[in-house]
Design an enzyme around this catalytic site. Structure first.
Site, PDB file in Angstrom:
ATOM      1  N   ARG A 158       0.857  -1.193   0.000  1.00 23.04           N
ATOM      2  CA  ARG A 158       0.000   0.000   0.000  1.00 23.04           C
ATOM      3  C   ARG A 158       0.890   1.239   0.000  1.00 23.04           C
ATOM      4  O   ARG A 158       1.667   1.440   0.925  1.00 23.04           O
ATOM      5  CB  ARG A 158      -0.900   0.010   1.245  1.00 23.04           C
ATOM      6  CG  ARG A 158      -1.654   1.324   1.418  1.00 23.04           C
ATOM      7  CD  ARG A 158      -2.564   1.313   2.644  1.00 23.04           C
ATOM      8  NE  ARG A 158      -3.206   2.600   2.826  1.00 23.04           N
ATOM      9  CZ  ARG A 158      -2.973   3.435   3.850  1.00 23.04           C
ATOM     10  NH1 ARG A 158      -2.139   3.116   4.807  1.00 23.04           N
ATOM     11  NH2 ARG A 158      -3.594   4.598   3.916  1.00 23.04           N
ATOM     12  N   HIS A 203      -2.626  11.037   0.701  1.00 22.48           N
ATOM     13  CA  HIS A 203      -2.058  10.856   2.045  1.00 22.48           C
ATOM     14  C   HIS A 203      -1.425  12.191   2.479  1.00 22.48           C
ATOM     15  O   HIS A 203      -0.213  12.310   2.617  1.00 22.48           O
ATOM     16  CB  HIS A 203      -1.051   9.708   2.058  1.00 22.48           C
ATOM     17  CG  HIS A 203      -0.755   9.147   3.428  1.00 22.48           C
ATOM     18  ND1 HIS A 203      -0.915   7.811   3.742  1.00 22.48           N
ATOM     19  CD2 HIS A 203      -0.313   9.738   4.573  1.00 22.48           C
ATOM     20  CE1 HIS A 203      -0.580   7.612   5.019  1.00 22.48           C
ATOM     21  NE2 HIS A 203      -0.204   8.762   5.534  1.00 22.48           N
ATOM     22  N   GLU A 208      -7.026   8.793   6.579  1.00 24.03           N
ATOM     23  CA  GLU A 208      -7.256   9.447   7.869  1.00 24.03           C
ATOM     24  C   GLU A 208      -7.819  10.871   7.782  1.00 24.03           C
ATOM     25  O   GLU A 208      -7.150  11.850   8.155  1.00 24.03           O
ATOM     26  CB  GLU A 208      -5.962   9.478   8.695  1.00 24.03           C
ATOM     27  CG  GLU A 208      -5.409   8.106   9.006  1.00 24.03           C
ATOM     28  CD  GLU A 208      -4.299   8.121  10.040  1.00 24.03           C
ATOM     29  OE1 GLU A 208      -3.789   9.202  10.381  1.00 24.03           O
ATOM     30  OE2 GLU A 208      -3.954   7.033  10.526  1.00 24.03           O
ATOM     31  N   ASN A 214      -6.992   2.253  10.172  1.00 19.81           N
ATOM     32  CA  ASN A 214      -5.675   2.449  10.783  1.00 19.81           C
ATOM     33  C   ASN A 214      -5.859   2.404  12.283  1.00 19.81           C
ATOM     34  O   ASN A 214      -6.583   3.230  12.854  1.00 19.81           O
ATOM     35  CB  ASN A 214      -5.084   3.814  10.406  1.00 19.81           C
ATOM     36  CG  ASN A 214      -4.611   3.856   8.965  1.00 19.81           C
ATOM     37  OD1 ASN A 214      -4.703   2.858   8.236  1.00 19.81           O
ATOM     38  ND2 ASN A 214      -4.103   5.001   8.550  1.00 19.81           N
ATOM     39  N   TYR A 258      -3.771   2.248  15.955  1.00 18.32           N
ATOM     40  CA  TYR A 258      -2.509   2.344  16.680  1.00 18.32           C
ATOM     41  C   TYR A 258      -2.663   2.176  18.187  1.00 18.32           C
ATOM     42  O   TYR A 258      -1.850   1.547  18.827  1.00 18.32           O
ATOM     43  CB  TYR A 258      -1.834   3.699  16.402  1.00 18.32           C
ATOM     44  CG  TYR A 258      -1.232   3.785  15.017  1.00 18.32           C
ATOM     45  CD1 TYR A 258       0.092   3.422  14.801  1.00 18.32           C
ATOM     46  CD2 TYR A 258      -1.983   4.201  13.928  1.00 18.32           C
ATOM     47  CE1 TYR A 258       0.660   3.473  13.538  1.00 18.32           C
ATOM     48  CE2 TYR A 258      -1.424   4.250  12.659  1.00 18.32           C
ATOM     49  CZ  TYR A 258      -0.106   3.886  12.466  1.00 18.32           C
ATOM     50  OH  TYR A 258       0.439   3.932  11.207  1.00 18.32           O
ATOM     51  N   GLU A 307      -3.216   0.148   8.419  1.00 15.45           N
ATOM     52  CA  GLU A 307      -2.021   0.537   9.173  1.00 15.45           C
ATOM     53  C   GLU A 307      -2.129   0.056  10.610  1.00 15.45           C
ATOM     54  O   GLU A 307      -3.216   0.065  11.198  1.00 15.45           O
ATOM     55  CB  GLU A 307      -1.835   2.072   9.220  1.00 15.45           C
ATOM     56  CG  GLU A 307      -1.310   2.686   7.967  1.00 15.45           C
ATOM     57  CD  GLU A 307      -1.171   4.202   8.059  1.00 15.45           C
ATOM     58  OE1 GLU A 307      -0.880   4.738   9.151  1.00 15.45           O
ATOM     59  OE2 GLU A 307      -1.373   4.862   7.029  1.00 15.45           O
TER      60      GLU A 307
HETATM   61  C1  GBH Z   1      -0.659   7.438  10.835  1.00 11.95           C
HETATM   62  O1  GBH Z   1      -1.450   8.303  11.576  1.00 11.95           O
HETATM   63  C2  GBH Z   1      -0.343   8.050   9.490  1.00 11.95           C
HETATM   64  O2  GBH Z   1      -1.219   7.561   8.498  1.00 11.95           O
HETATM   65  C3  GBH Z   1       1.089   7.828   9.070  1.00 11.95           C
HETATM   66  O3  GBH Z   1       1.390   8.640   7.981  1.00 11.95           O
HETATM   67  C4  GBH Z   1       1.993   8.073  10.250  1.00 11.95           C
HETATM   68  O4  GBH Z   1       3.348   7.999   9.895  1.00 11.95           O
HETATM   69  C5  GBH Z   1       1.679   7.052  11.308  1.00 11.95           C
HETATM   70  O5  GBH Z   1       0.353   7.140  11.678  1.00 11.95           O
HETATM   71  C6  GBH Z   1       2.465   7.221  12.608  1.00 11.95           C
HETATM   72  O6  GBH Z   1       2.116   8.425  13.238  1.00 11.95           O
HETATM   73  O7  GBH Z   1       0.531  15.097  18.501  1.00 11.95           O
HETATM   74  O8  GBH Z   1      -0.657  16.794  17.266  1.00 11.95           O
HETATM   75  O9  GBH Z   1       1.348  15.856  16.353  1.00 11.95           O
HETATM   76  C7  GBH Z   1      -1.817   7.817  12.861  1.00 11.95           C
HETATM   77  C8  GBH Z   1      -2.499   8.881  13.632  1.00 11.95           C
HETATM   78  C9  GBH Z   1      -1.805  11.167  13.557  1.00 11.95           C
HETATM   79  C10 GBH Z   1      -1.516   9.848  15.518  1.00 11.95           C
HETATM   80  C11 GBH Z   1      -0.945  12.261  14.161  1.00 11.95           C
HETATM   81  C12 GBH Z   1      -0.630  10.891  16.093  1.00 11.95           C
HETATM   82  C13 GBH Z   1      -0.069  13.159  16.198  1.00 11.95           C
HETATM   83  C14 GBH Z   1      -0.815  14.427  16.426  1.00 11.95           C
HETATM   84  N1  GBH Z   1      -1.513   9.857  14.091  1.00 11.95           N
HETATM   85  N2  GBH Z   1      -0.984  12.187  15.615  1.00 11.95           N
HETATM   86  S1  GBH Z   1       0.160  15.645  17.189  1.00 11.95           S
END
Ligand code: GBH
Length: 498
Positions: free
Chosen positions: A107, A152, A197, A336, A338, A405
């Site tokens: 992907r 993205h 996202e 996605n 996490y 993800e």
């Molecule tokens: C994914 O987002 C993304 O799709 C990917 O590109 C990224 O590399 C990966 O996660 C790892 O982060 O604290 O205000 O900076 C997951 C959701 C979005 C969670 C951004 C953390 C941080 C917001 N992420 N968020 S901030």
């Protein structure tokens, strides 16, 4: 007699417990520990995070190019994606890693600004199209299926000049771009993801304003963005159905990100609230029977808006045409996942007004025993993934879910045992959910190689492979987690002994 029965029951419970940890492999039949034959495994990346070559072959600037160039101070190590892993010039290195892993699919995302440098069809760039054509051919020639994310986060800067996702013109602009992709690549690409996202695109980009385009309009700009993005998604799905599906026969979906919410007091209303504000605002318009934004949001935001002295709700309402265009506009739900949180209704309003957080009115917390990654928001909560998959099964009519993800951050060590454990526990959670009747058909790890982690630059590593960016060859070096994942992919089971 009675005590024997009790001992037996305890024995079974203990074995069940170890099954969920995937340690006692001998207790259950081979079949229940294997992923179904047609379940597929892959790995995910995104263009800006790996490609580099930010202005090569006529590529135009995206909002991330402009943001990292103009606001170095906003990126933790003052870096940018100008060169990144240089995957644009070194795709063969990534391909070699993909082959080593033995993935079923890859992907990746397409940089809009390579196809249309200024976002508009008038700037159509054949070199960009050639680049991805060649890449798709190479992937397929190696027996790997391409899965494409159309967007993205790297919006053409010229489109942001007229408001980006806050202007409904985005619907037409995105549709034209999407049609270009279907026309050029759809003969070989059968899985399409419109947006990655929307929560991050809209909330961080147009609400809180920490991501480019850094518009700070909480509770207004974010909702407008969701509204227009959903329309662009819906229109793209309808275009594929009417013009391409018959010939190309692929699937079109969208990738949503959400936490799962747990309640300490088993308060279902609190859990439902957070799920509606995090997942429902996108999933309800697309996957529910009735369509439109979730009722709870429509009501809350209407009420709050009137209280703030406005004449109408800050949350736009779909008219009949758009409600029905968006409703049912996906063949699968890309997910996605996490991390998760404990949630409860805020006792006193504790967020600025107006804002999405104030409308949602939910406080979140974490458990001290949850392991934290390098990223401060990332705690390992595999049971959240299982809970979330069951929630989606029950809430959205068991729609097909592709996990697009799931991943873990650290400092980049090759002996990445915490990442191995994270993957092991989360893949086990997926298997549990599949055995519980959840319609999950694929799993994709984030990410192939350590890369540009947005505001954190190169300081938080999510890769299965490591790369020395200062080296000449930029070789991709497998971490323990790559070897672990390769084993899962090749055996379709979760190894007992890692
Ligand atoms: C994914 O987002 C993304 O799709 C990917 O590109 C990224 O590399 C990966 O996660 C790892 O982060 O604290 O205000 O900076 C997951 C959701 C979005 C969670 C951004 C953390 C941080 C917001 N992420 N968020 S901030």
């Amino acid at each position: 007699m009675c005590s024997i029965v009790i001992i037996l029951i305890i024995g079974i419970l203990v074995s069940l417990q170890s099954l969920t940890q995937a340690e006692n492999c001998s207790f259950f039949s081979e079949e229940s520990l294997k992923f179904p034959k047609d379940f597929s495994f892959g790995v995910s990346t995104s263009a800006y995070q790996i490609e580099g070559a930010w202005n090569a072959d006529n590529k135009g600037p995206s909002i991330w190019d402009v943001f990292t160039h103009n606001h170095q101070d906003k990126i933790k190590d003052e870096s940018n994606g100008d060169i990144a892993l240089d995957s644009y010039n070194n795709f063969d290195l990534d391909l070699k890693a993909l082959k080593h892993l033995n993935v079923d699919f890859y992907r990746f995302s397409i940089a809009w600004t390579r196809i249309y440098p200024n976002g508009d069809i008038s700037s159509r760039n054949q070199k960009g199209i050639d680049y991805y054509n060649n890449m798709i051919d190479k992937i397929l020639a190696n027996g790997i299926k391409p899965v494409i994310t159309m967007y993205h986060w790297d919006l053409p800067y010229e489109i942001q000049k007229f408001g980006g996702f806050t202007n409904s013109l985005i619907v037409e602009q995105f549709l034209t771009y999407a049609e270009e992709l279907f026309e050029n690549f759809g003969d070989r690409v059968k899985t399409w993801i419109t947006f990655n996202e929307p929560n991050q695109i809209c909330k961080l980009g147009y609400g809180i304003g920490v991501f480019p385009p850094a518009i700070n309009l909480p509770g207004v700009g974010d909702y407008l963005c969701y509204f227009n993005l959903l329309k662009a998604h819906g229109a793209t799905y309808r275009l594929y159905q009417s013009k391409f599906f018959e010939k190309q026969g692929g699937k079109v979906g969208i990738t949503l990100d959400t936490i799962f919410g747990f309640s300490k007091t088993n308060n279902n209303a609190d859990v439902d609230r957070i799920m509606q504000y995090s997942l429902g605002l996108l999933a309800h318009p697309i996957y529910s029977k009735s369509g439109g934004f979730p009722k709870i949001m429509v009501e809350d935001i209407q009420k709050n808006s009137l209280q703030e002295g406005r004449r109408k709700s800050r949350l736009p309402i779909f008219d009949e045409f758009w409600r029905t265009t968006v409703q049912g506009s996906a063949d699968f739900l890309g997910l996605n996942y996490y991390t998760s949180r404990f949630v409860r209704r805020a006792e006193k309003p504790c967020f600025e007004s107006p804002s999405m957080d104030r409308d949602a009115d939910i406080e979140t917390s974490v458990e001290p025993e949850w392991l934290m990654g390098k990223s401060e928001w990332l705690y390992s909560v595999p049971e959240g993934l299982e809970g979330l998959l069951k929630y989606i099964r029950d809430e959205y009519n068991n729609v097909e879910v592709m996990i697009t993800e799931n991943g873990w951050s650290d400092d980049g060590e090759l002996e990445d045992d915490n990442r191995v454990r994270y993957f092991k526990n989360h893949i086990q959670a997926v298997m549990n959910a599949v055995n519980e009747g959840c319609n999950v058909t694929s799993y994709s790890a984030w990410t192939l190689v350590d890369n540009f982690e947005w505001l954190k630059g190169y300081t938080e590593k999510f890769g299965l492979y490591s790369v020395d960016l200062t080296s000449e060859k930029k070789e991709r070096i497998p971490k323990n987690s790559a070897l672990f994942y390769k084993n899962v992919i090749e055996t379709r089971t979760i190894p007992c002994d890692s």
